[in-house]
Design a protein around this motif. Structure first.
Motif, short mmCIF file in Angstrom:
data_model
loop_
_atom_site.label_atom_id
_atom_site.label_comp_id
_atom_site.label_asym_id
_atom_site.label_seq_id
_atom_site.Cartn_x
_atom_site.Cartn_y
_atom_site.Cartn_z
N LEU A 80 -45.67 -64.89 72.99
CA LEU A 80 -44.86 -65.61 72.00
C LEU A 80 -45.74 -66.43 71.04
CD1 LEU A 80 -42.11 -66.30 70.82
CD2 LEU A 80 -41.89 -68.07 72.58
N ALA A 84 -46.23 -65.75 67.01
CA ALA A 84 -45.97 -66.87 66.09
C ALA A 84 -47.20 -67.13 65.23
CB ALA A 84 -45.58 -68.12 66.87
N VAL A 92 -41.11 -62.36 67.29
CA VAL A 92 -40.68 -63.66 67.81
C VAL A 92 -39.18 -63.62 68.11
CG1 VAL A 92 -40.39 -66.12 67.28
CG2 VAL A 92 -42.54 -64.97 66.72
N ALA A 112 -45.78 -71.90 70.83
CA ALA A 112 -45.54 -71.08 69.65
C ALA A 112 -45.30 -71.95 68.41
CB ALA A 112 -44.35 -70.16 69.89
N VAL A 124 -41.11 -68.57 60.83
CA VAL A 124 -41.23 -68.54 62.29
C VAL A 124 -40.89 -69.92 62.85
CG1 VAL A 124 -42.81 -68.23 64.23
CG2 VAL A 124 -42.90 -66.65 62.30
#
Length: 133
Positions: A80, A84, A92, A112, A124
């Motif tokens: 993760l 990211a 993600v 992340a 993100v």
């Protein structure tokens, strides 16, 4: 009206005109009713889980289930922040659908949100914070 119930109790009644799909319903429930972000919400119609893209264009009764974060391996927890860091929104999103805890740390011991922020990946960051790109 869209009527949403959880464990038999009324959660919300929302005019159909205000909601276009399941994703917008989940966002509404998070924003105005204090429920967890959309990744931890499951919306059901007649016992069937609806996809986030399912259209809600008629009055109906819906059920809501809140799910806990999934147990993930240390490698998954590392994947993760890696996605990211690269700004990979789709990856993600997929990981968050487990739902994976965005605050978990893996091999790199970095969250992340931290790496996405440092790299300037605003979309993100929004996804991790609000459940929306």
């Amino acid at each position: 009206m869209l009527r949403v119930r959880m464990l038999g109790e009324a959660v919300a009644s929302i005019p159909v005109e205000q909601i276009r799909d399941v994703r917008s319903l989940k966002r509404h429930l998070h924003r105005y009713h204090g429920l967890p972000p959309r990744f931890r919400q499951r919306v059901l119609l007649h016992g069937e889980c609806l996809e986030d893209t399912a259209t809600l264009d008629a009055p109906t009764d819906l059920s809501l289930v809140l799910v806990p974060f999934a147990d993930v391996s240390r490698q998954q927890a590392s994947d993760l922040p890696g996605a990211a860091c690269q700004g990979w929104i789709a990856e993600v999103e997929t990981m968050m659908q487990l739902p994976q805890d965005p605050d978990s740390v893996g091999v790199g011991e970095r969250q992340a949100l931290t790496v996405a922020s440092e790299k300037g990946h605003v979309e993100v960051v929004r996804l991790l914070l609000l459940g929306r790109p």
